[in-house]
Design an enzyme around this catalytic site. Structure first.
Site, mmCIF file in Angstrom:
data_model
loop_
_atom_site.group_PDB
_atom_site.id
_atom_site.type_symbol
_atom_site.label_atom_id
_atom_site.label_comp_id
_atom_site.label_asym_id
_atom_site.label_seq_id
_atom_site.Cartn_x
_atom_site.Cartn_y
_atom_site.Cartn_z
ATOM 1 N N ASN A 37 0.879 -1.009 -0.030
ATOM 2 C CA ASN A 37 0.131 -0.016 0.075
ATOM 3 C C ASN A 37 0.936 1.234 0.013
ATOM 4 O O ASN A 37 1.662 1.542 0.952
ATOM 5 C CB ASN A 37 -0.949 -0.119 1.237
ATOM 6 N N HIS A 122 -14.689 -4.061 11.410
ATOM 7 C CA HIS A 122 -14.242 -2.614 11.887
ATOM 8 C C HIS A 122 -15.414 -1.884 12.278
ATOM 9 O O HIS A 122 -16.329 -1.652 11.463
ATOM 10 C CB HIS A 122 -13.421 -1.800 11.048
ATOM 11 N N ARG A 147 -13.585 -4.423 16.312
ATOM 12 C CA ARG A 147 -12.504 -3.677 16.536
ATOM 13 C C ARG A 147 -13.095 -2.346 16.573
ATOM 14 O O ARG A 147 -13.909 -1.724 16.042
ATOM 15 C CB ARG A 147 -11.588 -3.659 15.261
ATOM 16 N N TYR A 159 -7.084 8.215 12.749
ATOM 17 C CA TYR A 159 -7.170 6.976 12.240
ATOM 18 C C TYR A 159 -8.240 5.929 12.724
ATOM 19 O O TYR A 159 -8.367 5.972 14.029
ATOM 20 C CB TYR A 159 -5.791 6.280 12.691
ATOM 21 N N ASP A 200 -6.956 -0.637 17.771
ATOM 22 C CA ASP A 200 -5.750 -0.483 17.267
ATOM 23 C C ASP A 200 -5.227 0.935 17.477
ATOM 24 O O ASP A 200 -5.816 1.800 17.287
ATOM 25 C CB ASP A 200 -6.127 -0.634 15.732
ATOM 26 N N HIS A 202 -2.185 1.755 16.364
ATOM 27 C CA HIS A 202 -1.540 2.255 15.335
ATOM 28 C C HIS A 202 -0.044 2.893 15.567
ATOM 29 O O HIS A 202 0.115 3.991 14.986
ATOM 30 C CB HIS A 202 -2.453 3.068 14.411
ATOM 31 N N GLU A 226 -3.962 -3.533 19.899
ATOM 32 C CA GLU A 226 -3.029 -3.589 18.571
ATOM 33 C C GLU A 226 -1.887 -2.749 18.501
ATOM 34 O O GLU A 226 -2.249 -1.490 18.502
ATOM 35 C CB GLU A 226 -3.927 -3.810 17.478
ATOM 36 N N GLU A 252 1.990 -6.236 12.097
ATOM 37 C CA GLU A 252 1.515 -5.938 10.652
ATOM 38 C C GLU A 252 2.492 -5.194 9.772
ATOM 39 O O GLU A 252 2.520 -5.460 8.467
ATOM 40 C CB GLU A 252 0.144 -5.008 10.380
ATOM 41 N N ARG A 273 0.612 -10.370 13.889
ATOM 42 C CA ARG A 273 -0.201 -9.654 13.143
ATOM 43 C C ARG A 273 0.234 -9.535 11.633
ATOM 44 O O ARG A 273 -0.649 -8.650 10.629
ATOM 45 C CB ARG A 273 -0.447 -7.968 13.446
ATOM 46 N N HIS A 302 -3.210 -9.908 9.277
ATOM 47 C CA HIS A 302 -3.863 -8.498 8.914
ATOM 48 C C HIS A 302 -4.617 -8.800 7.736
ATOM 49 O O HIS A 302 -4.151 -9.594 6.657
ATOM 50 C CB HIS A 302 -2.173 -7.830 8.374
ATOM 51 N N ASP A 306 -6.583 -3.071 1.723
ATOM 52 C CA ASP A 306 -5.240 -3.105 0.625
ATOM 53 C C ASP A 306 -4.391 -4.494 0.692
ATOM 54 O O ASP A 306 -3.440 -4.717 0.053
ATOM 55 C CB ASP A 306 -4.355 -1.874 1.271
ATOM 56 N N GLU A 329 -8.597 -10.697 10.937
ATOM 57 C CA GLU A 329 -9.344 -9.387 10.382
ATOM 58 C C GLU A 329 -9.864 -9.504 9.035
ATOM 59 O O GLU A 329 -9.203 -10.285 8.144
ATOM 60 C CB GLU A 329 -8.252 -8.380 10.132
ATOM 61 N N TRP A 392 2.103 7.463 11.863
ATOM 62 C CA TRP A 392 0.625 7.183 11.681
ATOM 63 C C TRP A 392 0.305 5.654 11.771
ATOM 64 O O TRP A 392 0.945 4.711 11.385
ATOM 65 C CB TRP A 392 0.336 7.547 10.100
#
Length: 392
Positions: A37, A122, A147, A159, A200, A202, A226, A252, A273, A302, A306, A329, A392
């Site tokens: 991605n 999600h 999630r 996010y 998450d 992130h 996560e 991930e 992950r 994961h 994407d 997921e 991010w």
């Protein structure tokens, strides 16, 4: 059975995907997902310019030897571009082998260990009413695990929320840490203690902030927390573990077993992950998960949008055959993607299953893919309220 042809197909039906299609001299084809991605074309060049010329004429049955050739033979090892390219080749070869055997891929991996794969969906919202509506929608779709991502008062959409900005986000960790426990308190009050909840972070917290959050969330019995802190500094997870019993999911952005060596051996995480697509394919991710199984660590592969349907199918076949499967997921793809990639996997009553078709059970409509050319796109960046670039 020799590899006779290799095609790299780039298409963007709902977002960009990179697919490797290998065809043997007796007409069997297999697919592998090579999507990275935001850096898709780097993998395209790696495949077209360096990997494909090595594959023509090779025995398609020699999966392990081909994996070692692409990993050790390049000298320059690891990294997301290399491992995504290797993953595509590896997955396509497993697809071919299973098609040649006339059975779904999971049968070649030892057969099913369960009837279906527990999936999580999600849910998100800028405020509690919006979040509650999102959770109800996911439950109505059949998800048994959710999630939960929430907006933070005083910040623009962040996010994981449906209305989040797609270029630059703004972040403040203190505001987030003050707000998030109240979100899970409200969700538990509304939906009860039985619903498995995930969250998450992130990569946005320091280790001590992550420890504080994990401890604050203990009353709400999370399935996992996560990516609570950037995991490049793996020793930092010792600090998190010292202060909380909230289960941790990491990886991930990891690409090899070497990324997991310390945190698995020291039992600093509970769930792996990584995606098949970014971790050297079925062959290598199984190595990681077999290693993790020695420490009672489970899979949590994961599965965002994407990762293409090819990558998702590979995860489902591997997950069905793993003894230490944990959860999968699942973020369903858009209608145009489903036209490009025809899939046999199913989602019923909260459980995924890869289906019974030979191979992965995914076919690529090249003509349909050609309708959607590559469109350059980047992931967002994240800045603190003073403008400092943040994770991010």
């Amino acid at each position: 059975m020799l590899i006779d042809r290799a095609e790299v197909v780039v298409t963007s039906p709902d977002r960009n995907f990179v697919t490797l299609k290998l065809t043997t001299d007796d007409g069997l084809s297999g697919l592998g997902d090579a999507t990275l991605n935001g850096r898709e074309m780097a993998v395209v060049a790696y495949l077209r310019d360096h990997v494909v010329p090595m594959l023509i004429g090779r025995d398609a049955h020699r999966i392990e030897d081909t994996w070692q050739l692409l990993y050790r033979g390049a000298y320059w090892r690891r990294g997301p571009v290399t491992m995504a390219a290797i993953a595509a080749v590896d997955t396509a070869l497993w697809d071919i082998k299973a098609r040649a055997a006339g059975m779904p891929l999971y049968q070649l991996l030892g057969g099913a260990c369960r009837d279906g794969l527990l999936a999580y969906g999600h849910a998100s919202g800028q405020d509690l009413p919006e979040l509650f509506d999102s959770i109800r929608e996911r439950r109505a779709l059949g998800f048994r695990a959710i999630r939960v991502q929430s907006g933070v008062p005083g910040l623009p959409p962040v996010y994981g929320t449906a209305s989040a900005a797609r270029d630059v986000e703004v972040w403040d960790s203190r505001s987030y840490l003050r707000h998030l426990p109240s979100v899970f308190e409200a969700v538990r009050s509304e939906f009860g203690p039985q619903l498995p909840l995930l969250h998450d972070v992130h990569h946005r917290l320091t280790p001590i902030q992550a420890a504080r959050l994990g401890k604050a969330l203990e009353p709400y019995d999370l399935f996992w927390l996560e990516d609570c802190t950037p995991a490049e500094n793996q020793e930092a997870l010792r600090l998190v573990r010292q202060h909380t019993t909230t289960p941790l999911a990491i990886g991930e952005v990891f690409n090899t077993v070497w990324d997991y060596q310390q945190i698995v051996r020291e039992q600093l995480i509970d769930y792996v992950r990584s995606a098949v697509t970014h971790t050297g394919g079925i062959t290598h991710l199984r190595r990681i998960l077999d290693f993790a199984a020695q420490y009672q660590i489970r899979s949590g592969m994961h599965g965002p949008q994407d990762v293409s349907p090819v990558g998702m199918a590979a995860a489902l076949h591997l997950g069905l055959a793993l003894h230490n499967f944990g959860i999968q997921e699942y973020n369903p793809h858009g209608a145009r993607t489903d036209e490009v990639f025809r899939q046999s996997f199913t989602f019923t009553d909260g459980l995924l299953h890869p289906g019974s078709e030979p191979g992965l059970g995914v076919s690529l409509d090249v003509d349909e893919a050609g309708k959607y050319p590559y469109a350059r796109a980047y992931l967002p960046v994240n800045r603190l309220t003073d403008g400092t670039l943040h994770d991010w």
